[in-house]
Design a protein around this motif. Structure first.
Motif, PDB file in Angstrom:
ATOM      1  N   ASP A   4       0.830  -1.216   0.000  1.00  9.94           N
ATOM      2  CA  ASP A   4       0.000   0.000   0.000  1.00  9.94           C
ATOM      3  C   ASP A   4       0.860   1.259   0.000  1.00  9.94           C
ATOM      4  O   ASP A   4       0.574   2.213  -0.731  1.00  9.94           O
ATOM      5  CB  ASP A   4      -0.938   0.014   1.203  1.00  9.94           C
ATOM      6  CG  ASP A   4      -2.064  -1.004   1.087  1.00  9.94           C
ATOM      7  OD1 ASP A   4      -2.340  -1.458  -0.048  1.00  9.94           O
ATOM      8  OD2 ASP A   4      -2.665  -1.339   2.123  1.00  9.94           O
ATOM      9  N   ALA A   5       1.902   1.254   0.816  1.00 12.84           N
ATOM     10  CA  ALA A   5       2.785   2.425   0.872  1.00 12.84           C
ATOM     11  C   ALA A   5       3.496   2.618  -0.459  1.00 12.84           C
ATOM     12  O   ALA A   5       3.625   3.753  -0.948  1.00 12.84           O
ATOM     13  CB  ALA A   5       3.805   2.259   2.000  1.00 12.84           C
ATOM     14  N   ARG A   6       3.942   1.520  -1.072  1.00 12.43           N
ATOM     15  CA  ARG A   6       4.606   1.606  -2.371  1.00 12.43           C
ATOM     16  C   ARG A   6       3.638   2.148  -3.423  1.00 12.43           C
ATOM     17  O   ARG A   6       4.003   3.009  -4.221  1.00 12.43           O
ATOM     18  CB  ARG A   6       5.128   0.229  -2.783  1.00 12.43           C
ATOM     19  CG  ARG A   6       5.999   0.290  -4.038  1.00 12.43           C
ATOM     20  CD  ARG A   6       6.405  -1.059  -4.544  1.00 12.43           C
ATOM     21  NE  ARG A   6       5.204  -1.684  -5.083  1.00 12.43           N
ATOM     22  CZ  ARG A   6       4.879  -2.951  -4.926  1.00 12.43           C
ATOM     23  NH1 ARG A   6       5.639  -3.745  -4.226  1.00 12.43           N
ATOM     24  NH2 ARG A   6       3.777  -3.441  -5.458  1.00 12.43           N
ATOM     25  N   ASP A   7       2.403   1.668  -3.412  1.00 13.80           N
ATOM     26  CA  ASP A   7       1.409   2.132  -4.376  1.00 13.80           C
ATOM     27  C   ASP A   7       1.116   3.623  -4.207  1.00 13.80           C
ATOM     28  O   ASP A   7       0.973   4.352  -5.191  1.00 13.80           O
ATOM     29  CB  ASP A   7       0.119   1.322  -4.239  1.00 13.80           C
ATOM     30  CG  ASP A   7       0.269  -0.108  -4.737  1.00 13.80           C
ATOM     31  OD1 ASP A   7       1.266  -0.405  -5.437  1.00 13.80           O
ATOM     32  OD2 ASP A   7      -0.612  -0.928  -4.415  1.00 13.80           O
TER      33      ASP A   7
END
Length: 109
Positions: A4-7
């Motif tokens: 989620d953080a990467r996205d």
């Protein structure tokens, strides 16, 4: 880093690039130009409140321009081969046939 953080990070980067591109495009149009130049990107960064990025962006654009110039001067592998167009095409057909034959044989046991 979680998925989620990467996205979210990727989405922010895409949005930033879109914002800078749009502003550079507006600047280009105001100047009645047809192509966005590195200077337009630099001006867009300044107008958007990112003046600290301008020097690095322009330096990188200059480096890229130099790399393109040096690539244009190099002769291609095709020119270096000394073979005619017909000989190169025959060699390509031979390589494709070898690859097809190898593929059709299946995995080696």
């Amino acid at each position: 880093m979680t998925k989620d953080a990467r996205d979210i990070l990727i989405d922010c980067c895409v949005e930033f690039i879109s914002l800078v591109s749009s502003e550079a495009n507006d600047i280009m149009e105001r100047e009645s130009k047809k192509t966005i130049s590195p200077e337009h990107v630099g001006d867009a960064l300044k107008e958007l409140g990112f003046p600290e990025y301008v020097q690095e962006v322009l330096a990188t654009a200059g480096d890229q321009k130099e790399q393109l110039k040096s690539r244009e001067k190099k002769t291609s592998k095709m020119d270096q081969s000394g073979l005619s167009q017909e000989e190169l095409e025959a060699k390509q057909r031979e390589l494709f046939q070898m690859a097809t034959d190898k593929y059709n044989q299946g995995p080696a046991e």
